[in-house]
Design a protein around this motif. Structure first.
Motif, PDB file in Angstrom:
ATOM      1  N   ASN A 167       0.794  -1.186   0.001  1.00  0.00           N
ATOM      2  CA  ASN A 167      -0.256   0.152   0.176  1.00  0.00           C
ATOM      3  C   ASN A 167       0.931   1.189  -0.072  1.00  0.00           C
ATOM      4  N   ARG A 168       1.822   1.230  -0.939  1.00  0.00           N
ATOM      5  CA  ARG A 168       3.060   2.398  -1.094  1.00  0.00           C
ATOM      6  C   ARG A 168       3.749   2.623   0.084  1.00  0.00           C
ATOM      7  N   GLU A 169       3.920   1.705   0.877  1.00  0.00           N
ATOM      8  CA  GLU A 169       4.901   1.710   2.135  1.00  0.00           C
ATOM      9  C   GLU A 169       5.901   0.872   2.279  1.00  0.00           C
ATOM     10  N   ILE A 170       7.205   0.834   2.338  1.00  0.00           N
ATOM     11  CA  ILE A 170       8.042  -0.048   2.168  1.00  0.00           C
ATOM     12  C   ILE A 170       7.844  -0.917   3.528  1.00  0.00           C
ATOM     13  N   VAL A 171       7.992  -2.291   3.544  1.00  0.00           N
ATOM     14  CA  VAL A 171       7.602  -2.845   4.759  1.00  0.00           C
ATOM     15  C   VAL A 171       9.255  -3.623   4.904  1.00  0.00           C
ATOM     16  N   PRO A 172       9.743  -3.112   6.274  1.00  0.00           N
ATOM     17  CA  PRO A 172      10.931  -3.610   6.670  1.00  0.00           C
ATOM     18  C   PRO A 172      11.206  -5.184   6.492  1.00  0.00           C
ATOM     19  N   ARG A 173      12.187  -5.643   5.891  1.00  0.00           N
ATOM     20  CA  ARG A 173      12.240  -7.028   5.950  1.00  0.00           C
ATOM     21  C   ARG A 173      12.323  -7.798   7.200  1.00  0.00           C
ATOM     22  N   SER A 174      12.615  -7.249   8.394  1.00  0.00           N
ATOM     23  CA  SER A 174      12.645  -7.867   9.690  1.00  0.00           C
ATOM     24  C   SER A 174      11.149  -8.194   9.851  1.00  0.00           C
ATOM     25  N   GLY A 218      -7.706  -6.636  -0.182  1.00  0.00           N
ATOM     26  CA  GLY A 218      -7.323  -5.254  -0.944  1.00  0.00           C
ATOM     27  C   GLY A 218      -6.166  -4.726  -0.989  1.00  0.00           C
ATOM     28  N   ASP A 219      -5.256  -5.525  -0.353  1.00  0.00           N
ATOM     29  CA  ASP A 219      -3.663  -4.838  -0.182  1.00  0.00           C
ATOM     30  C   ASP A 219      -3.065  -5.112  -1.618  1.00  0.00           C
ATOM     31  N   ALA A 220      -2.209  -3.781  -1.877  1.00  0.00           N
ATOM     32  CA  ALA A 220      -1.724  -3.779  -3.083  1.00  0.00           C
ATOM     33  C   ALA A 220       0.026  -3.852  -2.758  1.00  0.00           C
ATOM     34  N   LEU A 221       0.417  -4.897  -3.415  1.00  0.00           N
ATOM     35  CA  LEU A 221       1.854  -5.178  -2.865  1.00  0.00           C
ATOM     36  C   LEU A 221       2.510  -5.367  -4.182  1.00  0.00           C
ATOM     37  N   GLU A 222       3.990  -4.813  -4.214  1.00  0.00           N
ATOM     38  CA  GLU A 222       4.997  -4.702  -5.007  1.00  0.00           C
ATOM     39  C   GLU A 222       6.219  -5.370  -4.562  1.00  0.00           C
ATOM     40  N   ILE A 223       6.520  -6.783  -5.127  1.00  0.00           N
ATOM     41  CA  ILE A 223       7.709  -7.204  -4.568  1.00  0.00           C
ATOM     42  C   ILE A 223       8.661  -7.313  -5.922  1.00  0.00           C
ATOM     43  N   VAL A 224       9.817  -7.050  -5.199  1.00  0.00           N
ATOM     44  CA  VAL A 224      11.125  -7.169  -6.304  1.00  0.00           C
ATOM     45  C   VAL A 224      12.250  -7.799  -5.684  1.00  0.00           C
TER      46      VAL A 224
END
Length: 67
Positions: free
Chosen positions: A37-44, A54-60
């Motif tokens: 949802n346009r916020e980086i999720v810390p890996r930890s 409804g979450d929008a995720l981008e995974i690189v």
């Protein structure tokens, strides 16, 4: 099951954490960056953040190599 948008495509995935989703995609959680949802999720925290309808995720994922 929850409906999410993953890298621009709508998908039905099992409920669980973002780490669970990453693993189900065959990716190494240590080698990805995730935006939810346009916020980086810390890996930890990937194992602690639950997917929601409804979450929008981008995974690189990172690939080694070079010259």
């Amino acid at each position: 099951m929850v409906s999410i948008i993953l890298n621009g495509d709508e998908r039905q995935v099992r409920s669980g954490s973002i780490a669970d989703l990453v693993a189900s995609l065959g990716l190494d959680v240590k080698k990805v960056a995730v935006e939810r949802n346009r916020e980086i999720v810390p890996r930890s925290t990937l194992a602690d953040v639950a997917l929601a309808e409804g979450d929008a995720l981008e995974i690189v994922h990172f690939v080694g190599g070079g010259c």
